[in-house]
Design an enzyme around this catalytic site. Sequence first.
Site, mmCIF file in Angstrom:
data_model
loop_
_atom_site.group_PDB
_atom_site.id
_atom_site.type_symbol
_atom_site.label_atom_id
_atom_site.label_comp_id
_atom_site.label_asym_id
_atom_site.label_seq_id
_atom_site.Cartn_x
_atom_site.Cartn_y
_atom_site.Cartn_z
ATOM 1 N N SER A 214 26.772 -56.108 -19.201
ATOM 2 C CA SER A 214 25.461 -55.768 -19.969
ATOM 3 C C SER A 214 24.496 -55.092 -19.128
ATOM 4 C CB SER A 214 24.948 -57.360 -20.587
ATOM 5 O OG SER A 214 23.906 -57.013 -21.363
ATOM 6 N N HIS B 271 28.856 -59.672 -28.454
ATOM 7 C CA HIS B 271 28.413 -59.127 -27.109
ATOM 8 C C HIS B 271 28.383 -60.354 -25.982
ATOM 9 C CE1 HIS B 271 26.017 -57.316 -23.763
ATOM 10 N NE2 HIS B 271 25.403 -58.054 -23.693
ATOM 11 N N ASP C 261 31.613 -56.744 -30.360
ATOM 12 C CA ASP C 261 30.214 -56.611 -29.838
ATOM 13 C C ASP C 261 29.451 -55.458 -30.598
ATOM 14 O OD1 ASP C 261 27.846 -56.007 -28.134
ATOM 15 O OD2 ASP C 261 28.962 -55.929 -26.302
HETATM 16 N N1 LIG Z 1 23.038 -63.709 -23.078
HETATM 17 C C1 LIG Z 1 22.727 -62.627 -22.235
HETATM 18 C C2 LIG Z 1 22.746 -61.607 -23.181
HETATM 19 C C3 LIG Z 1 22.317 -60.142 -22.357
HETATM 20 O O1 LIG Z 1 23.615 -59.394 -21.958
HETATM 21 C C4 LIG Z 1 21.535 -62.783 -21.311
HETATM 22 O O2 LIG Z 1 20.764 -63.585 -21.772
HETATM 23 O O3 LIG Z 1 21.278 -61.953 -20.361
#
Ligand SMILES: N[C@@H](CCO)C(=O)O
Length: 376
Positions: A162, A355, A326
């Site tokens: 991410s 995701h 995702d």
């Molecule tokens: N659950 C992850 C999602 C973002 O990639 C976070 O809070 O960082």
Amino acid sequence: MTATPTRSTSAVWRAGDPVGDRLFAAVGDLSLERGGVLPDVTVAYETWGTLSPSGDNAVLVEHALTGDSHVVGEVGPGHASPGWWPGLIGPGAPLDTNELFVVASNVLGGCQGSTGPASADPDGRPWGGRFPFITIRDQVAAEVALADALGIERWHGVLGGSMGGMRALEWATGQAERVERTLVLASTPYATADQVAWCLPQLLAIRSDPAYRGGDYYGYEDWPVTGMGIARRIAHTTYRHEGELDDRFGRSPRAGEDPLGGGGRYDVESYLDHHAAKLARRFDPNSYVVLTEAMNSHDVGRGRGGVASALRAYRGALHVAGVTTDRLYPLRLSEAMVAARTGTEFSVIESRFGHDGFLIETDQVGAVIARSLGTA
Ligand SMILES: N[C@@H](CCO)C(=O)O
Ligand SMILES: CC(=O)SCCNC(=O)CCNC(=O)[C@H](O)C(C)(C)COP(=O)(O)OP(=O)(O)OC[C@H]1O[C@@H](n2cnc3c(N)ncnc32)[C@H](O)[C@@H]1OP(=O)(O)O
């Protein structure tokens, strides 16, 4: 390198709260991509394993938006969870500490030890709303300074998911000579219109909370956690797959509540309320804003002749992996990186969780990490 943790009596995270077993590197002033200088930057980090005498076994793990340096480990002061990738670092683990020296730092602009909006400016006041606009490239610049401070000239690997994948990609394209292997998980070469669009109501929710006060709320008991809670509810929905939510919650009401005109909640609403409240206990809304805008700035092709040209300039081993369900960083964005650069390795993580699959499917993620590091 200094560590000055102090304790707050508040239930909500506050600047200066305990920071567990993190280490701190004072890396000096940082020139920012969009101009200006951020003075006296500190980078908080944790390490596992031992750096080899030649320094050739170091791996950098990059966390996502609300993560921190605590990739694995004990629950304790400053650590609300046993880490966000439990089991992935340790002797015999995919990030094998018998062989590797693993480093994870808290991102610049964050709220878990590294310089961010809650840090003191040169006059000793919290930056608050005056914290400068930073980009993913600025965050990587801070990590370059950390690598220098640790004596790591070249990473054996840089990996992340991410927003962590954005930084891994920036390392590979902006610091290509310093990264042997790169793994980009559930991420993207640039923030798409859809991703920027999802961020807009989140930013508006925080900024329109009366407690936000333009970002200068540190001296007050009330923080803009209502706004950040709305932001988290929006974001969390995008982190999960709609089919999963439907299978899991369906149209069920929260136990004992009546959503059909009785003022009660559906179970899925209760679930989102829970995640909103949980984030409010551990995250600073100003960091949420600063990091969200940094994600929006992400484009590895900026000033480098476009994405394909930036990716092709990297001579190391690039591995890209996406999650089947995702909807925020769809698989097509990973596929586009693979198509743009011959020799890029590709893995697909099968998951029904969307995701967040990159955080939940740790067996598959572990296998991908081992492959990307050439140890599978
Ligand atoms: N659950 C992850 C999602 C973002 O990639 C976070 O809070 O960082
Ligand atoms: C690197 C980083 O990303 S940051 C650090 C880790 N990430 C986060 O914390 C982000 C927010 N959390 C998440 O994204 C997810 O919880 C993950 C990825 C960590 C784990 O996903 P899952 O295992 O599927 O957990 P899930 O999303 O079901 O959440 C479980 C929580 O929801 C609660 N919950 C589940 N259903 C309901 C409901 N109907 N009403 C209220 N609460 C509910 C559970 O009790 C549990 O609470 P707890 O976490 O306080 O123990």
